[in-house]
Design an enzyme around this catalytic site. Sequence first.
Site, PDB file in Angstrom:
ATOM      1  N   HIS A  58       9.233 -38.008 -16.362  1.00  0.00           N
ATOM      2  CA  HIS A  58       9.990 -37.775 -17.716  1.00  0.00           C
ATOM      3  C   HIS A  58       9.256 -36.570 -18.492  1.00  0.00           C
ATOM      4  O   HIS A  58       8.210 -36.293 -18.270  1.00  0.00           O
ATOM      5  CB  HIS A  58       9.985 -38.796 -18.626  1.00  0.00           C
ATOM      6  CG  HIS A  58       8.795 -39.460 -18.828  1.00  0.00           C
ATOM      7  ND1 HIS A  58       8.120 -40.387 -18.067  1.00  0.00           N
ATOM      8  CD2 HIS A  58       7.749 -39.269 -19.953  1.00  0.00           C
ATOM      9  CE1 HIS A  58       6.808 -40.602 -18.501  1.00  0.00           C
ATOM     10  NE2 HIS A  58       6.696 -40.052 -19.745  1.00  0.00           N
ATOM     11  N   ASN A  60       3.400 -35.371 -18.836  1.00  0.00           N
ATOM     12  CA  ASN A  60       2.151 -35.961 -18.332  1.00  0.00           C
ATOM     13  C   ASN A  60       2.386 -36.550 -17.139  1.00  0.00           C
ATOM     14  O   ASN A  60       3.284 -37.269 -16.560  1.00  0.00           O
ATOM     15  CB  ASN A  60       2.070 -37.206 -19.336  1.00  0.00           C
ATOM     16  CG  ASN A  60       2.064 -36.725 -20.820  1.00  0.00           C
ATOM     17  OD1 ASN A  60       1.392 -35.745 -21.123  1.00  0.00           O
ATOM     18  ND2 ASN A  60       2.406 -37.577 -21.885  1.00  0.00           N
ATOM     19  N   VAL A  62       4.371 -44.385 -18.187  1.00  0.00           N
ATOM     20  CA  VAL A  62       5.524 -44.819 -17.524  1.00  0.00           C
ATOM     21  C   VAL A  62       5.722 -44.134 -16.168  1.00  0.00           C
ATOM     22  O   VAL A  62       5.814 -42.996 -16.274  1.00  0.00           O
ATOM     23  CB  VAL A  62       6.695 -44.794 -18.364  1.00  0.00           C
ATOM     24  CG1 VAL A  62       8.087 -45.328 -17.696  1.00  0.00           C
ATOM     25  CG2 VAL A  62       6.781 -45.615 -19.759  1.00  0.00           C
ATOM     26  N   ASP A 104      12.526 -41.166 -28.003  1.00  0.00           N
ATOM     27  CA  ASP A 104      11.357 -41.830 -27.705  1.00  0.00           C
ATOM     28  C   ASP A 104      11.181 -43.072 -28.790  1.00  0.00           C
ATOM     29  O   ASP A 104      11.611 -42.815 -29.902  1.00  0.00           O
ATOM     30  CB  ASP A 104      10.188 -41.007 -27.939  1.00  0.00           C
ATOM     31  CG  ASP A 104       8.976 -41.581 -27.235  1.00  0.00           C
ATOM     32  OD1 ASP A 104       8.406 -41.157 -26.152  1.00  0.00           O
ATOM     33  OD2 ASP A 104       8.351 -42.570 -27.742  1.00  0.00           O
TER      34      ASP A 104
END
Length: 113
Positions: free
Chosen positions: A99, A86, A95, A29
């Site tokens: 993920h 999330n 985004v 990240d």
Amino acid sequence: MPTVFERIVAREIPAAIVHEDEWIVAFRDIEPQAPFHVLVVPRTPIPRLRDAGPEEAGILGRMLLVARKVATEAGYDDVGFRCVLNDGPDAGQVVPHLHLHVLAGRGFGWPPG
Ligand code: AMP
């Protein structure tokens, strides 16, 4: 309009990739929230978990197995690690490309913020 993760998967923009295979790419990240913070991303751009159906069962399982692999390879198998997914605005998803966050290297509170 491709998301930033699609562009990373396509190698159009750089990322610190720690794992890739036929289905999954995992990379660090850019704004780490722990000493170890990796994103596990399917090559197929599924926007949200709510968009995944039974046909995505395999890829969802593979995401978890890659999460375990990268955390174990980084030495966090004994102390443990946290996986966060999330989904949608209340969860803070920014985004729109499914993920899994894999975080390790510090203690994490519960409940999450
Ligand atoms: P989420 O809020 O669950 O959608 O998380 C999106 C994550 O993507 C955030 O933790 C960002 O720091 C991370 N991120 C955004 N752009 C990049 C990038 N170019 N490379 C790596 N991570 C990124």
